[in-house]
Design a protein around this motif. Structure first.
Motif, PDB file in Angstrom:
ATOM      1  N   VAL A   1      -8.579   2.476   1.359  1.00  0.00           N
ATOM      2  CA  VAL A   1      -8.976   2.167   2.735  1.00  0.00           C
ATOM      3  C   VAL A   1     -10.458   1.798   2.773  1.00  0.00           C
ATOM      4  CG1 VAL A   1      -9.338   3.154   5.039  1.00  0.00           C
ATOM      5  CG2 VAL A   1      -7.181   3.564   3.824  1.00  0.00           C
ATOM      6  N   ARG A   2     -11.268   2.566   2.052  1.00  0.00           N
ATOM      7  CA  ARG A   2     -12.711   2.306   2.046  1.00  0.00           C
ATOM      8  C   ARG A   2     -13.013   0.910   1.480  1.00  0.00           C
ATOM      9  NH1 ARG A   2     -13.976   6.403  -0.676  1.00  0.00           N
ATOM     10  NH2 ARG A   2     -14.310   7.863   1.018  1.00  0.00           N
ATOM     11  N   LYS A   3     -12.224   0.506   0.495  1.00  0.00           N
ATOM     12  CA  LYS A   3     -12.508  -0.781  -0.150  1.00  0.00           C
ATOM     13  C   LYS A   3     -11.968  -1.981   0.630  1.00  0.00           C
ATOM     14  CE  LYS A   3     -11.197   0.870  -4.300  1.00  0.00           C
ATOM     15  NZ  LYS A   3     -10.904   0.913  -5.747  1.00  0.00           N
ATOM     16  N   HIS A   4     -11.015  -1.734   1.519  1.00  0.00           N
ATOM     17  CA  HIS A   4     -10.402  -2.864   2.217  1.00  0.00           C
ATOM     18  C   HIS A   4     -10.559  -2.807   3.740  1.00  0.00           C
ATOM     19  CE1 HIS A   4      -8.587  -4.389  -1.439  1.00  0.00           C
ATOM     20  NE2 HIS A   4      -8.223  -3.163  -1.729  1.00  0.00           N
ATOM     21  N   ALA A   5     -10.606  -1.623   4.282  1.00  0.00           N
ATOM     22  CA  ALA A   5     -10.669  -1.488   5.746  1.00  0.00           C
ATOM     23  C   ALA A   5     -11.577  -0.323   6.115  1.00  0.00           C
ATOM     24  CB  ALA A   5      -9.259  -1.268   6.303  1.00  0.00           C
ATOM     25  N   PRO A   6     -12.853  -0.398   5.706  1.00  0.00           N
ATOM     26  CA  PRO A   6     -13.733   0.772   5.860  1.00  0.00           C
ATOM     27  C   PRO A   6     -13.967   1.183   7.309  1.00  0.00           C
ATOM     28  CG  PRO A   6     -14.998  -1.153   5.166  1.00  0.00           C
ATOM     29  CD  PRO A   6     -13.539  -1.534   5.083  1.00  0.00           C
TER      30      PRO A   6
ATOM     31  N   CYS B   1       9.608  -1.020  -1.153  1.00  0.00           N
ATOM     32  CA  CYS B   1       9.594  -0.542   0.236  1.00  0.00           C
ATOM     33  C   CYS B   1       8.875   0.798   0.257  1.00  0.00           C
ATOM     34  CB  CYS B   1      11.016  -0.372   0.768  1.00  0.00           C
ATOM     35  SG  CYS B   1      12.044  -1.843   0.609  1.00  0.00           S
ATOM     36  N   ALA B   2       7.718   0.828  -0.335  1.00  0.00           N
ATOM     37  CA  ALA B   2       7.048   2.096  -0.636  1.00  0.00           C
ATOM     38  C   ALA B   2       5.908   2.418   0.312  1.00  0.00           C
ATOM     39  CB  ALA B   2       6.555   2.073  -2.081  1.00  0.00           C
ATOM     40  N   GLY B   3       5.897   1.781   1.489  1.00  0.00           N
ATOM     41  CA  GLY B   3       4.890   2.129   2.483  1.00  0.00           C
ATOM     42  C   GLY B   3       3.562   1.425   2.279  1.00  0.00           C
ATOM     43  N   GLY B   4       2.605   1.785   3.119  1.00  0.00           N
ATOM     44  CA  GLY B   4       1.288   1.157   3.085  1.00  0.00           C
ATOM     45  C   GLY B   4       0.296   1.945   2.245  1.00  0.00           C
ATOM     46  N   PHE B   5      -0.973   1.885   2.603  1.00  0.00           N
ATOM     47  CA  PHE B   5      -1.979   2.565   1.766  1.00  0.00           C
ATOM     48  C   PHE B   5      -2.940   3.442   2.559  1.00  0.00           C
ATOM     49  CE2 PHE B   5      -5.751  -0.138   2.575  1.00  0.00           C
ATOM     50  CZ  PHE B   5      -5.191  -1.323   3.031  1.00  0.00           C
TER      51      PHE B   5
ATOM     52  N   THR C   1       0.794   2.489  -3.705  1.00  0.00           N
ATOM     53  CA  THR C   1       1.480   2.203  -4.970  1.00  0.00           C
ATOM     54  C   THR C   1       2.354   0.954  -4.876  1.00  0.00           C
ATOM     55  OG1 THR C   1       1.508   4.539  -5.552  1.00  0.00           O
ATOM     56  CG2 THR C   1       3.063   3.127  -6.710  1.00  0.00           C
ATOM     57  N   GLY C   2       3.072   0.809  -3.781  1.00  0.00           N
ATOM     58  CA  GLY C   2       3.948  -0.360  -3.636  1.00  0.00           C
ATOM     59  C   GLY C   2       3.166  -1.658  -3.706  1.00  0.00           C
ATOM     60  N   ILE C   3       2.068  -1.696  -2.998  1.00  0.00           N
ATOM     61  CA  ILE C   3       1.234  -2.908  -2.990  1.00  0.00           C
ATOM     62  C   ILE C   3       0.658  -3.152  -4.378  1.00  0.00           C
ATOM     63  CG2 ILE C   3      -0.862  -3.941  -2.029  1.00  0.00           C
ATOM     64  CD1 ILE C   3      -0.240  -2.287   0.562  1.00  0.00           C
ATOM     65  N   ARG C   4       0.207  -2.087  -5.014  1.00  0.00           N
ATOM     66  CA  ARG C   4      -0.359  -2.229  -6.360  1.00  0.00           C
ATOM     67  C   ARG C   4       0.686  -2.747  -7.346  1.00  0.00           C
ATOM     68  NH1 ARG C   4      -2.606   3.267  -8.078  1.00  0.00           N
ATOM     69  NH2 ARG C   4      -3.330   2.041  -9.859  1.00  0.00           N
ATOM     70  N   LEU C   5       1.909  -2.218  -7.238  1.00  0.00           N
ATOM     71  CA  LEU C   5       2.971  -2.706  -8.123  1.00  0.00           C
ATOM     72  C   LEU C   5       3.160  -4.207  -7.940  1.00  0.00           C
ATOM     73  CD1 LEU C   5       5.584   0.174  -7.616  1.00  0.00           C
ATOM     74  CD2 LEU C   5       4.439  -0.388  -9.784  1.00  0.00           C
ATOM     75  N   GLY C   6       3.204  -4.649  -6.698  1.00  0.00           N
ATOM     76  CA  GLY C   6       3.405  -6.067  -6.429  1.00  0.00           C
ATOM     77  C   GLY C   6       2.266  -6.926  -6.950  1.00  0.00           C
ATOM     78  N   MET C   7       1.051  -6.435  -6.770  1.00  0.00           N
ATOM     79  CA  MET C   7      -0.111  -7.195  -7.232  1.00  0.00           C
ATOM     80  C   MET C   7      -0.156  -7.268  -8.758  1.00  0.00           C
ATOM     81  SD  MET C   7      -3.107  -5.926  -4.624  1.00  0.00           S
ATOM     82  CE  MET C   7      -4.275  -7.241  -5.043  1.00  0.00           C
ATOM     83  N   SER C   8       0.407  -6.270  -9.414  1.00  0.00           N
ATOM     84  CA  SER C   8       0.330  -6.242 -10.884  1.00  0.00           C
ATOM     85  C   SER C   8       1.057  -7.422 -11.522  1.00  0.00           C
ATOM     86  CB  SER C   8       0.896  -4.921 -11.422  1.00  0.00           C
ATOM     87  OG  SER C   8       2.321  -4.910 -11.378  1.00  0.00           O
TER      88      SER C   8
END
Lengths: 491, 491
Positions: free
Chosen positions: A248-253, A237-241, A270-277
């Motif tokens: 942001v530049r790489k996904h929603a420029p 539950c670590a928020g967005g990015f 970080t939260g999203i990255r943890l999940g993707m890992s």
């Protein structure tokens, strides 16, 4: 120990020499999603440790207005007191439209069905609602009132498919910023339940086995790296990015057109990255709430918004976030809000919107703006002609906001994208089930992993449909589901 | 053995009992990127095994026109023969604009500098170019000619920042479909170099260690699952994900407005998923080439394109993919191409564009289309007024294509998004260095892993800037770089 940890690389469980911390459920992030997950997991009998990277609780939820999107089942007390009956089907249809081309039907259905009981749950936690209604168009009540129109419910095309009802519920708190009150109340409950909260604790990596089953996490606090075991599951539950501008530049420029991200430093992905890992799929990473909160003063809604070619492109009575979403799709940075002397009121200072041009005729304004002769004037004439008849055949703005802009002097407010206030935050994140389980790209649950709030891609997942209160609705409700399921995953 | 393999979960190298196949470089996918990677790796002395899921080579490259975007360094023979001098700086600036808000400067610079030598390399492989130029606006030469304007070079805003030059180079092949010829030639080179090609070989998973270093892959062919070791590296050249409609819905749902994906069944996202399974970052997953290839007949470029409110939204002389990109951003499915009797020519059948309305006046057309009175007619009048002076102050269409649409009868061609031909393919994929190394979300190389072609997010990464030939340029050139680097990773 000089191991380098990364949120993008799970630490292998086989390498863990000892668990320094153990609990049934580990939660990462103490915003609204984390708090609600902790409350429900704890109430269900699970032992819970909650890690927060900052020195205090609240996250981005505490920076918000505290507004929660609620309704259905006939309506909340505030809705009913104001004379509205909110049917579950209407809430469901609105949520589906708001979710856009890949709306999450399962979440929309569950939320529509249980939104009223979620309201009752919030009240039971101690969140005060005054059950009063403020009509009109505004971002948040300036008073301690409760209910507002917080989305595009009365606006085309939403109004055609779902009976409009106001659903933005703000806690009883005078002025903007009710999010801090909301978080104080939820945090008090977390404390009451004796959840083990660890502040200044940065999660460095997940701990997983070779099949990507999550067993715990690696956390750093007080200069010490510790291994924490989650017997049942980890809830991210670590928020967005939005604060990670590289991400942001790489996904929603397109968001880089504005310099007004909303969030805490913790919204660094970080939260999203943890999940993707561990194989969690991140979806709709280009989507965002991106707004020009130009009302109140609501009189400005009677103005029209044009791009640098003098063209309208959206009904101006839509939610300000829907309008911002379309503004960021326009070619060129120049955006104007056109009003006449009867509709003009000074915008709030925060908006950084000054007067670009003024004149006794629209021709003068057109000229002052350096626009091609006959463009802006034709837009205004067409609008005025139909507005006089209570119609807007082009963009279907509702009759209540239609007034011919015919009383000079006339004003073009300068809403240029590269200068005015375009607050934004990200909506993309980990794909999850309604129970909070993180999903792989094949939509299979990642064992032992949950996500909620803006770490997940939840109910709000499309900038064109976002409405105020949806992110907190999603964070609190689906945070609760994650907490419940993680407490008793076999149930 | 009943292990379940997934492209999203690396098989652990510690679990590999024996390597059935070993080579310096393993390549996944035998389209243009894979072929070029194989050629370069092999020429550099590496042993190469190339796995292709289909029964033959070619991939989506073979379905294409074979056009490659080339220029710079003064120009290719075809450019010079036609009287064009193409400076490297102009090519670079064009590529940067084409790359959009997150253009990859390192790739654009390298490609601009080496594009001419890449041309020479292609010729050395045996690709025949007639060195003839076909002026005008077309998708591909119908003849065996070479050079065409294949992007938005002459169109605003590109023409303002980069001196226009035609750069689309088509192999000498009569009619559309030169991609098959290109692939036959590259495949012959691969064969000549005695690369070990395995058809009908589906890669099930990567093999990696706990640090996500890639050691090989798991491949299934002839009903047998084999473990293949890559002493130097694995190169993923397995196409994009446009054929995986679930993936499209989760990342680029606006593309679901059209039912015309371009690709082979192999464009199912497997390559991207394999890369992500070891921490490769997938970026710009919402971006796509999405086009309405409405010219030739080039006379139609003299028409104007409007949305269902009768508004223009883009200069019609831009590349058809840029126009399609903007079309998919319009509210509403109805899109019309307006022409008069002097500019009308029947569109190609493939386009599925019929006549929506016709009339002796634009008022009649407007009425027939059910548009609000004064909208479409004003758009046409404004356009005509300025076109008569050789100007388009609103969208900056170049003078060559400006002709007042004043000779009746007048026609609105029906380009509705849900019916007409909107071919599209994905541009999002794995982030890579110019040498092909796959990058994590922190832009650190994933050891032992490379990607090229549409499995990577390359030069083309923004629908608003795509130009014909860019995908093959990127696939062939950066496929080569990946092959070279994987052959001698320490060099």
């Amino acid at each position: 120990m000089s191991i380098e940890f990364s949120p993008s690389l799970p630490f292998r469980v086989s390498q863990v020499k000892q668990w320094d911390i153990e609990a049934d459920v580990l939660i990462v992030g103490f915003g609204a999603a984390g708090a609600c997950a902790a409350i429900e997991a704890s109430r269900a009998g699970a032992s819970v440790v909650l890690f927060e990277a900052a020195s205090g609780n609240g996250g981005t939820s505490a920076l918000s207005g505290g507004e929660i999107y609620l309704g259905g089942n006939g309506g909340t007390p505030a809705q009913r007191a104001a004379g509205f009956t909110d049917e579950t089907g209407d809430l469901f249809r609105y949520l589906m439209m708001a979710g856009g081309p890949d709306a999450d039907e399962a979440k929309a259905r569950l939320y529509a069905e249980e939104s009223l009981s979620h309201y009752e749950w919030l009240v039971a936690q101690g969140v005060p609602y005054k059950n009063t209604f403020v009509p009109g168009k505004l971002v948040e009540p300036a008073t301690d009132d409760c209910l507002i129109w917080s989305g595009s419910e009365q606006a085309w095309p939403f109004s055609e498919q779902a009976k409009p009802c106001p659903r933005g519920h703000t806690p009883q708190w005078t002025g903007w910023g009710g999010g801090r009150l909301l978080m104080d109340i939820l945090a008090a409950r977390v404390e009451e339940l004796k959840v083990d909260v660890r502040y200044d604790s940065r999660v460095l990596a997940l701990v997983a086995d070779d099949a990507n089953r999550v067993h715990g996490l690696v956390v750093r606090s007080d200069g010490v790296t510790r291994f924490a075991r989650a017997r049942n599951g980890v809830i991210l539950c670590a928020g967005g990015f939005v604060m990670n501008r590289d991400m942001v530049r790489k996904h929603a420029p397109h968001l880089m057109r504005s310099d007004d991200p909303i969030g805490t430093p913790g919204d660094d992905g970080t939260g999203i990255r943890l999940g993707m890992s561990v194989g969690g799929a991140a979806i709709h990473m280009n989507e965002a709430f991106s707004s020009l909160p130009f009302y109140a003063p609501e009189s400005l809604v009677k103005g029209i918004i044009v791009n640098e070619r003098g063209q309208r492109f959206i009904n101006e009575d839509a939610y300000h976030g829907r309008i911002g979403h379309h503004i960021l799709q326009q070619l060129g940075d120049r955006i104007y809000l056109l009003v006449d002397s009867e509709t003009y009121e000074p915008p709030i200072e925060l908006l950084r919107v000054g007067i670009a041009a003024a004149g006794d005729t629209w021709e003068e304004v057109e000229q002052d703006l350096g626009m091609t002769a006959g463009t802006l004037t034709h837009t205004v004439e067409t609008y005025n002609h139909h507005a006089a008849q209570g119609q807007d055949p082009l963009f279907h703005k509702a009759a209540a906001w239609l007034k011919p802009l015919t009383t000079g002097p006339f004003v073009a407010l300068d809403c240029r994208i590269d200068y005015a206030f375009y607050p934004h935050f990200t909506l993309g994140g980990l794909d999850t089930l309604p129970n909070g389980q993180v999903l792989t790209d094949q939509r299979e649950p990642v064992p032992g992993l949950y996500a909620a709030g803006r770490t997940a891609c939840g109910l709000p997942r499309w900038g064109g449909g976002y409405s105020s209160g949806m992110s907190l609705a999603d964070a609190t409700f689906f945070g609760r589901q994650a907490g419940k399921h993680a407490a008793t995953p076999g149930a």
